[in-house]
Structures are given as C-alpha cells and as structure tokens.
Design a protein around this motif. Structure first.
Motif, mmCIF file in Angstrom:
data_model
loop_
_atom_site.group_PDB
_atom_site.id
_atom_site.type_symbol
_atom_site.label_atom_id
_atom_site.label_comp_id
_atom_site.label_asym_id
_atom_site.label_seq_id
_atom_site.Cartn_x
_atom_site.Cartn_y
_atom_site.Cartn_z
ATOM 1 N N ASP A 167 -6.966 19.015 6.320
ATOM 2 C CA ASP A 167 -6.463 17.749 5.791
ATOM 3 C C ASP A 167 -5.105 17.424 6.408
ATOM 4 O OD1 ASP A 167 -4.974 19.695 4.561
ATOM 5 O OD2 ASP A 167 -4.846 18.633 2.648
ATOM 6 N N LEU A 168 -4.436 16.426 5.839
ATOM 7 C CA LEU A 168 -3.163 15.979 6.382
ATOM 8 C C LEU A 168 -2.100 17.066 6.313
ATOM 9 C CD1 LEU A 168 -1.484 13.711 7.554
ATOM 10 C CD2 LEU A 168 -1.189 12.784 5.242
ATOM 11 N N ALA A 169 -2.058 17.810 5.231
ATOM 12 C CA ALA A 169 -1.086 18.898 5.112
ATOM 13 C C ALA A 169 -1.352 19.980 6.158
ATOM 14 C CB ALA A 169 -1.146 19.499 3.706
ATOM 15 N N ALA A 170 -2.633 20.252 6.427
ATOM 16 C CA ALA A 170 -2.978 21.251 7.432
ATOM 17 C C ALA A 170 -2.526 20.812 8.819
ATOM 18 C CB ALA A 170 -4.485 21.502 7.428
ATOM 19 N N VAL A 171 -2.704 19.528 9.127
ATOM 20 C CA VAL A 171 -2.282 19.007 10.433
ATOM 21 C C VAL A 171 -0.771 19.138 10.591
ATOM 22 C CG1 VAL A 171 -2.062 16.905 11.819
ATOM 23 C CG2 VAL A 171 -4.234 17.442 10.701
ATOM 24 N N ALA A 172 -0.028 18.787 9.549
ATOM 25 C CA ALA A 172 1.429 18.895 9.623
ATOM 26 C C ALA A 172 1.855 20.346 9.837
ATOM 27 C CB ALA A 172 2.048 18.341 8.344
ATOM 28 N N GLN A 173 1.213 21.262 9.142
ATOM 29 C CA GLN A 173 1.535 22.683 9.283
ATOM 30 C C GLN A 173 1.215 23.182 10.684
ATOM 31 O OE1 GLN A 173 3.141 24.603 7.389
ATOM 32 N NE2 GLN A 173 2.662 26.691 8.056
ATOM 33 N N GLN A 174 0.063 22.785 11.217
ATOM 34 C CA GLN A 174 -0.326 23.213 12.561
ATOM 35 C C GLN A 174 0.634 22.679 13.625
ATOM 36 O OE1 GLN A 174 -4.328 21.739 12.758
ATOM 37 N NE2 GLN A 174 -5.123 23.253 11.306
ATOM 38 N N LEU A 175 1.035 21.415 13.490
ATOM 39 C CA LEU A 175 1.961 20.834 14.457
ATOM 40 C C LEU A 175 3.336 21.484 14.364
ATOM 41 C CD1 LEU A 175 1.027 17.038 14.229
ATOM 42 C CD2 LEU A 175 0.472 18.652 16.050
ATOM 43 N N ARG A 176 3.765 21.820 13.159
ATOM 44 C CA ARG A 176 5.051 22.497 13.003
ATOM 45 C C ARG A 176 5.033 23.862 13.696
ATOM 46 N NH1 ARG A 176 7.602 26.415 10.349
ATOM 47 N NH2 ARG A 176 5.650 27.170 9.487
ATOM 48 N N GLU A 177 3.929 24.591 13.510
ATOM 49 C CA GLU A 177 3.835 25.921 14.111
ATOM 50 C C GLU A 177 3.702 25.845 15.636
ATOM 51 O OE1 GLU A 177 0.501 27.592 12.153
ATOM 52 O OE2 GLU A 177 1.599 28.100 10.306
ATOM 53 N N ALA A 178 3.016 24.795 16.130
ATOM 54 C CA ALA A 178 2.771 24.684 17.571
ATOM 55 C C ALA A 178 3.984 24.165 18.333
ATOM 56 C CB ALA A 178 1.567 23.783 17.822
ATOM 57 N N THR A 179 4.761 23.296 17.703
ATOM 58 C CA THR A 179 5.856 22.625 18.419
ATOM 59 C C THR A 179 7.238 22.993 17.905
ATOM 60 O OG1 THR A 179 5.852 20.696 16.952
ATOM 61 C CG2 THR A 179 4.324 20.661 18.821
ATOM 62 N N GLU A 181 8.688 21.398 15.635
ATOM 63 C CA GLU A 181 9.273 20.148 15.128
ATOM 64 C C GLU A 181 8.987 20.024 13.630
ATOM 65 O OE1 GLU A 181 11.149 18.085 16.620
ATOM 66 O OE2 GLU A 181 10.947 18.609 18.735
ATOM 67 N N THR A 182 9.702 20.790 12.831
ATOM 68 C CA THR A 182 9.433 20.853 11.398
ATOM 69 C C THR A 182 9.694 19.520 10.703
ATOM 70 O OG1 THR A 182 9.994 23.196 11.363
ATOM 71 C CG2 THR A 182 10.001 22.035 9.252
ATOM 72 N N VAL A 183 10.860 18.941 10.942
ATOM 73 C CA VAL A 183 11.245 17.708 10.252
ATOM 74 C C VAL A 183 10.296 16.570 10.610
ATOM 75 C CG1 VAL A 183 13.054 15.969 9.989
ATOM 76 C CG2 VAL A 183 13.659 18.389 10.091
ATOM 77 N N VAL A 184 10.012 16.413 11.879
ATOM 78 C CA VAL A 184 9.172 15.296 12.328
ATOM 79 C C VAL A 184 7.731 15.476 11.855
ATOM 80 C CG1 VAL A 184 8.356 14.002 14.321
ATOM 81 C CG2 VAL A 184 10.642 15.001 14.350
ATOM 82 N N ALA A 185 7.220 16.705 11.926
ATOM 83 C CA ALA A 185 5.833 16.951 11.514
ATOM 84 C C ALA A 185 5.619 16.626 10.042
ATOM 85 C CB ALA A 185 5.450 18.404 11.797
ATOM 86 N N TYR A 186 6.525 17.126 9.205
ATOM 87 C CA TYR A 186 6.368 16.875 7.773
ATOM 88 C C TYR A 186 6.753 15.458 7.390
ATOM 89 C CZ TYR A 186 5.297 21.755 6.908
ATOM 90 O OH TYR A 186 4.684 22.993 6.898
ATOM 91 N N SER A 187 7.626 14.828 8.168
ATOM 92 C CA SER A 187 7.959 13.424 7.914
ATOM 93 C C SER A 187 6.747 12.531 8.153
ATOM 94 C CB SER A 187 9.116 12.976 8.803
ATOM 95 O OG SER A 187 10.304 13.667 8.482
ATOM 96 N N GLY A 188 5.986 12.837 9.205
ATOM 97 C CA GLY A 188 4.760 12.066 9.457
ATOM 98 C C GLY A 188 3.772 12.203 8.322
#
Length: 242
Positions: A167-179, A181-188
């Motif tokens: 889901d959306l939370a999973a995507v944000a978590q995956q992007l944070r771990e991959a890049t 970019e914690t603030v930007v990932a969770y802001s999206g």
C-alpha cells in the motif's frame, strides 16, 4: 520536488492499493454494521445477544493484532492461507463494523417511538416499517459518524504493509530505505493520505445532503459547492422516504 515527480507512479500505485483496502473494508464494515446493528434492536433476546457478542469481541481487539492473526495465525490453526489483501480487508471490516453496529443500533433507537407505533397501526410489516420509516430516518443520523469511521478505517490501512500489502505506507517505506530520502518519501505519502481523506469526506457530505433532502430537511447554504464543506443542519420535519 524532482524526487516526488520521478516516483509519482509508485506513489499512485500504493495509493490505489490503499483505496482498494478502504473501499473493501468499508463495504464489509457497512454490511456487518447494518446486520448486527438491526439485530441489536430486535425484540427477542437471542439476536440481541449475538449482536452484543460480535460488538464486544471485535471492538475490544486491536485491528493490527486481528490483521496479524488473519495473516499468520489462521494458516497455522486451520491450514488455510488467506491472501494478504483479503486478510487486511477482513480484519479492518470486522473491527470497524463492530463500532458501526453500535451507531446503527443507537440511530434506530433514536427514531421517535410514536412513528413506529403509527406504522404498526397502519398494519405495515416489519420489513415495510424498517424500509419506509425507521431506516431512512436513522440513516440520516448514522451518516456523520459513518463518515468518521470510514476515515479512521482509511488511516488504519497504513499498517497493512506489515503483513506484506504493497500500500501507500509500504511504498513510502521502500523509497526511504532505497534512497535515504526520509522526509520527502513520507511527505509524499502524507499528502496522498490527506487527499484520499478529503475525497471520502466530500462523498460523505454528498450522502448526508441526499439523505436530508429525502426527509424534507433543510440544506444549509443552498445548493452551492461550498455548502458541502459545512455540516448539514438537523431539521424537525421527518417522514417516509420518497
């Protein structure tokens, strides 16, 4: 901003899964709420007891724990493995439906007793009484609280990634771990959750307006689009649904 634009398709895919979880869980919760809520107003003790057991059990269990049980404990206990998406929908629907059942029961009991007695005098069957008089009036009272429950259910979907739902939370978590970019990932994710909530709120406002129109109740602010942002007024005129 460039980070969000490049990864917008992934965010939208996650948002779509969140929407599916919300719609599926809400549909199940609504059915359960109506069934057990009406059972809670029955004259016989048995359906009332069944309704009470369901409400007290599932209202007292955390949605996350129920989700874990459906995804991990149920296969061990029964040998039957549920799809992760279905397990999340089932857990959310059972949990929120228990709260909704109390809303339905309270709204039905709030319908003036004199109107129910009038339907009996008119020799209407139980089904006709519920369909034409009781439920339409109770429905208008249920909707504001139902709207809150739908929003809470949508927010509760954010833990579904813990059982493997993308889901959306999973995507944000995956992007944070991959890049990183914690603030930007969770802001999206934050912005998209907010937008989904606003669409749900608008939909519930439309349902409230429609329910009040059917009962002949006044709608504040005329018919302009801004009136959807204001809560509907409660009129004094009630009657049979048109």
């Amino acid at each position: 901003m460039e980070f969000l634009i490049e990864r917008l398709p992934r965010f939208l895919d996650g948002a779509w899964v969140t929407v599916q979880l919300t719609l599926g869980g809400s549909a199940l919760a609504f059915v359960l709420a109506m069934v057990f809520g009406i059972m809670g107003t029955a004259g016989h003790w048995l359906p009332r007891a069944v309704s009470t057991v369901y409400v007290e059990v599932f209202r007292g269990i955390a949605a996350l724990v129920l989700m874990f049980w459906m995804a991990y404990a149920l296969p061990v206990a029964t040998g039957f493995q549920l799809d992760d998406m279905f397990a999340a929908i089932l857990a959310l629907g059972l949990n929120v439906g228990a709260y909704g059942a109390e809303v339905v029961r309270s709204a039905i009991n709030a319908v003036p007793r004199a109107q129910v007695e009038a339907t009996v005098a008119l020799n209407l069957s139980w089904f006709q009484r519920m369909r034409l008089v009781v439920v339409p009036q109770a429905w208008a009272q249920m909707l504001p609280t139902f709207g809150n429950l739908v929003i809470e259910l949508m927010k509760a979907t954010a833990v579904a990634y813990l059982i493997g739902v993308a889901d959306l939370a999973a995507v944000a978590q995956q992007l944070r771990e991959a890049t990183g970019e914690t603030v930007v990932a969770y802001s999206g994710a934050l912005v998209l959750y907010y937008l989904i909530a606003q669409v749900l709120i608008l939909g519930m406002r439309l349902l409230e307006r429609r329910a009040n129109r059917k009962l002949g109740r006044a709608t504040p602010g005329g018919g302009g689009p801004l009136s959807l942002l204001r809560p509907p007024s409660v009129g004094t005129r009630v009657g049979v649904a048109k």
